[in-house]
Design a protein around this motif. Structure first.
Motif, PDB file in Angstrom:
ATOM      1  N   GLU A   1      -3.801   0.147 -11.156  1.00 52.82           N
ATOM      2  CA  GLU A   1      -2.750  -0.460 -10.322  1.00 52.82           C
ATOM      3  C   GLU A   1      -2.756   0.145  -8.930  1.00 52.82           C
ATOM      4  OE1 GLU A   1       0.937   0.185 -12.304  1.00 52.82           O
ATOM      5  OE2 GLU A   1       0.829  -1.724 -13.396  1.00 52.82           O
ATOM      6  N   PHE A   2      -2.889   1.469  -8.892  1.00 49.05           N
ATOM      7  CA  PHE A   2      -2.855   2.147  -7.597  1.00 49.05           C
ATOM      8  C   PHE A   2      -3.986   1.679  -6.694  1.00 49.05           C
ATOM      9  CE2 PHE A   2      -4.437   5.753  -5.029  1.00 49.05           C
ATOM     10  CZ  PHE A   2      -3.407   5.792  -4.108  1.00 49.05           C
ATOM     11  N   PHE A   3      -5.213   1.666  -7.242  1.00 52.46           N
ATOM     12  CA  PHE A   3      -6.339   1.293  -6.387  1.00 52.46           C
ATOM     13  C   PHE A   3      -6.282  -0.186  -6.004  1.00 52.46           C
ATOM     14  CE2 PHE A   3      -7.988   5.338  -7.925  1.00 52.46           C
ATOM     15  CZ  PHE A   3      -8.378   5.872  -6.721  1.00 52.46           C
TER      16      PHE A   3
ATOM     17  N   ASP B   1      -3.979  12.808 -13.966  1.00 52.16           N
ATOM     18  CA  ASP B   1      -2.624  12.848 -14.523  1.00 52.16           C
ATOM     19  C   ASP B   1      -1.952  11.470 -14.518  1.00 52.16           C
ATOM     20  OD1 ASP B   1      -2.648  12.956 -11.786  1.00 52.16           O
ATOM     21  OD2 ASP B   1      -0.867  14.198 -11.607  1.00 52.16           O
ATOM     22  N   LEU B   2      -2.684  10.464 -14.046  1.00 44.68           N
ATOM     23  CA  LEU B   2      -2.147   9.110 -14.141  1.00 44.68           C
ATOM     24  C   LEU B   2      -2.842   8.401 -15.304  1.00 44.68           C
ATOM     25  CD1 LEU B   2      -1.950   7.840 -10.448  1.00 44.68           C
ATOM     26  CD2 LEU B   2      -0.301   9.172 -11.739  1.00 44.68           C
ATOM     27  N   THR B   3      -2.159   7.404 -15.880  1.00 44.33           N
ATOM     28  CA  THR B   3      -2.767   6.693 -16.999  1.00 44.33           C
ATOM     29  C   THR B   3      -3.824   5.729 -16.473  1.00 44.33           C
ATOM     30  OG1 THR B   3      -1.250   4.838 -16.933  1.00 44.33           O
ATOM     31  CG2 THR B   3      -0.549   6.746 -18.231  1.00 44.33           C
TER      32      THR B   3
ATOM     33  N   ARG C   1       0.796  -1.217   0.000  1.00 45.89           N
ATOM     34  CA  ARG C   1       0.000   0.000   0.000  1.00 45.89           C
ATOM     35  C   ARG C   1       0.829   1.268   0.000  1.00 45.89           C
ATOM     36  NH1 ARG C   1      -4.070  -2.466   4.088  1.00 45.89           N
ATOM     37  NH2 ARG C   1      -4.856  -3.739   2.413  1.00 45.89           N
TER      38      ARG C   1
ATOM     39  N   GLU D   1      -2.185   2.948 -14.592  1.00 43.85           N
ATOM     40  CA  GLU D   1      -1.618   3.393 -13.306  1.00 43.85           C
ATOM     41  C   GLU D   1      -2.697   3.606 -12.260  1.00 43.85           C
ATOM     42  OE1 GLU D   1       2.261   5.682 -15.209  1.00 43.85           O
ATOM     43  OE2 GLU D   1       0.479   6.802 -14.662  1.00 43.85           O
TER      44      GLU D   1
ATOM     45  N   SER E   1     -13.583  10.819  -9.800  1.00 41.72           N
ATOM     46  CA  SER E   1     -12.620  10.987  -8.710  1.00 41.72           C
ATOM     47  C   SER E   1     -11.419  10.078  -8.862  1.00 41.72           C
ATOM     48  CB  SER E   1     -13.295  10.725  -7.373  1.00 41.72           C
ATOM     49  OG  SER E   1     -14.361  11.604  -7.201  1.00 41.72           O
ATOM     50  N   LEU E   2     -10.874  10.048 -10.063  1.00 40.09           N
ATOM     51  CA  LEU E   2      -9.620   9.318 -10.247  1.00 40.09           C
ATOM     52  C   LEU E   2      -8.536  10.344 -10.542  1.00 40.09           C
ATOM     53  CD1 LEU E   2     -10.911   6.351 -12.377  1.00 40.09           C
ATOM     54  CD2 LEU E   2     -10.539   6.435  -9.928  1.00 40.09           C
ATOM     55  N   TYR E   3      -7.297   9.871 -10.632  1.00 38.54           N
ATOM     56  CA  TYR E   3      -6.200  10.803 -10.875  1.00 38.54           C
ATOM     57  C   TYR E   3      -6.063  11.066 -12.367  1.00 38.54           C
ATOM     58  CZ  TYR E   3      -5.331   9.956  -6.036  1.00 38.54           C
ATOM     59  OH  TYR E   3      -5.484   9.873  -4.687  1.00 38.54           O
TER      60      TYR E   3
ATOM     61  N   ARG F   1       4.996  14.868 -13.244  1.00 40.18           N
ATOM     62  CA  ARG F   1       4.199  15.179 -14.433  1.00 40.18           C
ATOM     63  C   ARG F   1       3.658  16.597 -14.427  1.00 40.18           C
ATOM     64  NH1 ARG F   1       1.186   9.394 -15.272  1.00 40.18           N
ATOM     65  NH2 ARG F   1       3.147   8.302 -15.485  1.00 40.18           N
TER      66      ARG F   1
ATOM     67  N   ALA G   1      -3.478  -1.801  -5.443  1.00 42.54           N
ATOM     68  CA  ALA G   1      -2.470  -1.882  -4.386  1.00 42.54           C
ATOM     69  C   ALA G   1      -3.003  -1.349  -3.060  1.00 42.54           C
ATOM     70  CB  ALA G   1      -1.219  -1.108  -4.802  1.00 42.54           C
ATOM     71  N   VAL G   2      -3.771  -0.262  -3.133  1.00 42.17           N
ATOM     72  CA  VAL G   2      -4.316   0.328  -1.918  1.00 42.17           C
ATOM     73  C   VAL G   2      -5.203  -0.675  -1.176  1.00 42.17           C
ATOM     74  CG1 VAL G   2      -6.099   1.970  -1.179  1.00 42.17           C
ATOM     75  CG2 VAL G   2      -4.153   2.762  -2.516  1.00 42.17           C
TER      76      VAL G   2
ATOM     77  N   THR H   1     -10.695  13.159  -5.011  1.00 42.30           N
ATOM     78  CA  THR H   1     -10.019  11.870  -4.889  1.00 42.30           C
ATOM     79  C   THR H   1      -9.830  11.474  -3.426  1.00 42.30           C
ATOM     80  OG1 THR H   1      -7.986  13.097  -5.234  1.00 42.30           O
ATOM     81  CG2 THR H   1      -8.823  11.853  -7.084  1.00 42.30           C
TER      82      THR H   1
ATOM     83  N   ARG I   1     -18.891  12.513  -8.708  1.00 42.90           N
ATOM     84  CA  ARG I   1     -17.941  13.269  -9.516  1.00 42.90           C
ATOM     85  C   ARG I   1     -16.801  12.341  -9.889  1.00 42.90           C
ATOM     86  NH1 ARG I   1     -14.581  18.119  -7.656  1.00 42.90           N
ATOM     87  NH2 ARG I   1     -14.701  17.097  -5.645  1.00 42.90           N
TER      88      ARG I   1
END
Lengths: 369, 306
Positions: free
Chosen positions: B98-100, B90-92, A3, B95, B86-88, A17, B102-103, A205, B84
């Motif tokens: 993958e992030f969510f 600026d991430l692909t 995590r 990515e 609510s993802l990032y 970025r 891993a979280v 987010t 709304r």
């Protein structure tokens, strides 16, 4: 991937970025140090002055040329009559004027010569500095004359020796580099962290992050870890610039300096997190950081204005500003070469501040909306 | 056992009552719709259930866990997709996913079969930044991110808003397919046509539930005869029809006006002719009249006016 490392990786991606963030992170420190180092300095060079010399004898000409060769003054014009003094000052072309009597050499021979220095005190600091430079040069001239002629003038019986320790040339850079470091590290660390957390709130987010198994401490540390690394890099750049561009010494331990920088950054980062627990969007976070941290750091920490001459309430406020304690630490290590045996008190205060603000922000971090 | 249980949940923001005494249950594998216009209190209920807000009174449980006391455990087993995006940005795509993953201590591989039907559609764009995706793609990615840890319960706040009709249709087909995995879904929408795609719905207005039933059960409660009428001047048409004898209500409905009669009236050719004559007398052109089945929207309008 676990995590925490996933979070840190994501954070690095955001930073790398975003051009604006990168510019603030790495452009601003360099620009600030160079600006303060080269442009904003209180040393005066080549100030324009005027000379009114009706006597035009050997003594007056010799003294004038000595003054001009000091590097502090530049002879803007020679005046012919006292009536030209006022227009010259009014036009702003000269900062100081030297007025000789018609019989300067004769007066000097007789024992006491009159000499007038007129400063433009609409800028009192410059005027005082110029008059002091001139006085010193004149005293020097007198001394030389006395030695050459073998006569010891009455005035010179008491010989004052001055020595400016640690910074004999009185370079302003020795003051500005540490000052800029306190400012830059505070700015980057506190402002950037507060903005980055506020950004997650603003973009929504944070809502998704909260509805996940991430603990508040993981979110906070994940947000700050990248900035800790980048700010350390920044500190390194500023120190290198100070040493190699401006000739600052590094007389103390570089490891102690690095450790103190990390400590100061912890204070700044925890302040940033604390701000972000209060600010709802990036704009607010930026304003609070700029007004609440940058201004006091610049004005009250003793970086630009001496703390001794501030009214007591401002001195008290200055005491709770981290930079007030960090500034003497950098100066101590870099310029004086002292260690923890001298700086333990400042270090202790910074440590206490870090614990206090980190605790406060953890307590204030809401894990609901 | 019910996966989601709300009992007498109330929440107010100052004088505004966002939820008043809300109670309902959702069972495992069910798609439950919260239907209501903006400001009906849908998002407030979602936030209370997603453990982001505390209710003023009442209790809410998810999979038997209390939303206030056991919120940490709940956060591990629910998927939440806010209204709304609510993802990032600026991430692909990859990515973000993958992030969510891993979280939540999972990985894309581990639950790939669950998201596969949705993810294959956005996989060609996996190296594109999320901010550069179209509205429909964004929703699909958000759904993938909310699903990647195989949640027990999925909360989707207005997933159809800002999405084109085709993507919306696809999106609902995906939700239907998730039922097979036993995932319980709570979906909110202001679009009445989406309500028909839920197993059961609750009609929400000003923080109050007006009805809870299957979409069929709700429309079958609509007893009055209903006609769809159209002419050149729709505004004047609605105005005129409201004055006609025996008419209970008349309102715009898409290209038509829905004309509702009192319950005692029976639809017949005579009635249609009467309307035609009435409208001809008022100089209406190109008149079209046809009987229609009541939709959820008709029911909603009826509920509001009562």
């Amino acid at each position: 991937m676990n995590r925490f490392s996933a979070f840190v990786q994501k954070e690095f991606r955001h930073i790398l970025r975003d051009r604006r963030t990168l510019l603030i992170l790495f452009g601003m420190p360099v620009v600030q140090v160079l600006l303060f180092g080269f442009v904003l300095t209180n040393e005066i060079k080549n100030a324009n002055i005027a000379v009114l010399d009706p006597s035009k004898d050997l003594e007056s000409i010799a003294l004038t040329s000595k003054l001009m060769s000091s590097g502090y003054f530049h002879l803007e014009k020679m005046l012919d009559s006292p009536s030209e003094l006022d227009p010259a000052f009014r036009s702003g072309k000269i900062k100081m004027a030297i007025v000789y009597p018609p019989d300067f050499a004769r007066q000097l021979q007789a024992g006491t010569a009159q000499l007038q220095l007129i400063g433009d005190a609409s800028d009192p600091n410059t005027a005082t500095t110029l008059i002091n430079y001139a006085n010193a040069t004149i005293a020097d001239y007198q001394q030389e004359k006395a030695v050459n002629s073998g006569v010891i003038p009455v005035k010179s019986l008491m010989v004052v020796q001055t020595r400016m320790r640690y910074n004999p040339e009185q370079k302003g850079v020795f003051n500005f580099v540490p000052g800029v470091m306190t400012l830059i590290l505070m700015l980057v660390a506190a402002m950037m962290t507060s903005i980055t957390i506020a950004k997650e709130k603003e973009l929504g987010t944070m809502e998704v992050l909260l509805v996940s198994p991430l603990q508040p401490i993981q979110i906070i540390l994940g947000k700050t870890a990248p900035y800790l690394v980048l700010t350390l890099l920044n500190a390194f750049i500023v120190v290198l610039l100070g040493i190699f561009v401006f000739g600052m010494p590094l007389r103390g331990s570089i490891f102690l300096l690095a450790a103190e920088c990390v400590l100061y950054m912890f204070v700044a980062l925890s302040l940033g997190i604390f701000i972000s627990t209060k600010a709802k969007d990036q704009m607010t976070a930026m304003f609070i950081s700029a007004l609440g941290l940058m201004m006091p750091t610049m004005l009250l920490s003793g970086f630009i204005f001496p703390r001794e001459s501030m009214p007591v309430p401002l001195q008290v406020i200055g005491n709770v500003i981290p930079a007030t304690w960090f500034n003497p630490i950098i100066k101590g290590i870099m310029i004086k070469g002292v260690g923890l045996d001298v700086l333990w008190k400042q270090t202790l205060v910074l440590g206490a501040m870090a614990v206090f603000f980190l605790g406060l922000s953890l307590k204030n971090f809401k894990d609901r909306l | 056992m019910s996966q989601i249980i709300l009992e007498n949940i109330s929440k107010s923001y100052g004088p505004l009552l966002a939820a008043q005494d809300i109670s309902f249950e959702v069972s495992k594998g069910e798609i439950f719709g919260l239907i209501g216009p903006d400001g009906a209190g849908k998002t407030t209920l979602f936030r209370i259930l997603a453990t982001l807000l505390l209710a003023d009174s009442g209790t809410a449980r998810i999979c038997g866990l209390d939303c206030v006391k056991e919120y940490r455990q709940i956060r591990k087993i629910i998927g939440y997709m806010p209204g709304r995006f609510s993802l990032y940005q600026d991430l692909t795509v990859e990515e973000n996913l993958e992030f969510f993953a891993a979280v939540f201590g999972s990985s894309i591989k581990a639950n790939y079969d669950l998201i596969a039907p949705i993810y294959v559609q956005i996989e060609p764009f996996k190296n594109r930044r999320a901010g550069a995706l179209s509205g429909g793609m964004k929703q699909k990615l958000a759904l993938c991110c909310a699903l990647i840890h195989k949640p027990e319960v999925l909360f989707l706040d207005e997933p159809g808003t800002g999405v084109d009709p085709v993507s919306r249709q696809e999106f609902w087909e995906m939700l239907a397919s998730l039922r097979a995995h036993g995932i319980t879904m709570l979906v909110s929408t202001p679009n009445m046509d989406e309500a028909e795609l839920c197993d059961r719905v609750a009609l929400l207005q000003k923080g109050k539930i007006m009805a809870i039933d299957t979409p069929k059960g709700i429309t079958s409660g609509f007893k009055s005869p209903l006609l769809a009428v159209r002419s050149v001047d729709m505004y004047q048409l609605i105005k005129d029809l409201r004055d006609m004898e025996g008419v209970a209500d008349c309102y715009a409905f898409g290209e038509y006006a829905h004309l509702k009669f009192r319950e005692s009236t029976t639809l017949s050719l005579t009635l249609t002719n009467e309307i035609l004559a009435f409208l001809n007398a008022k100089n209406h052109q190109n008149i079209e009249i046809k009987p229609v089945q009541a939709t959820i929207e008709d029911c909603f309008i009826e509920f509001i006016k009562h």
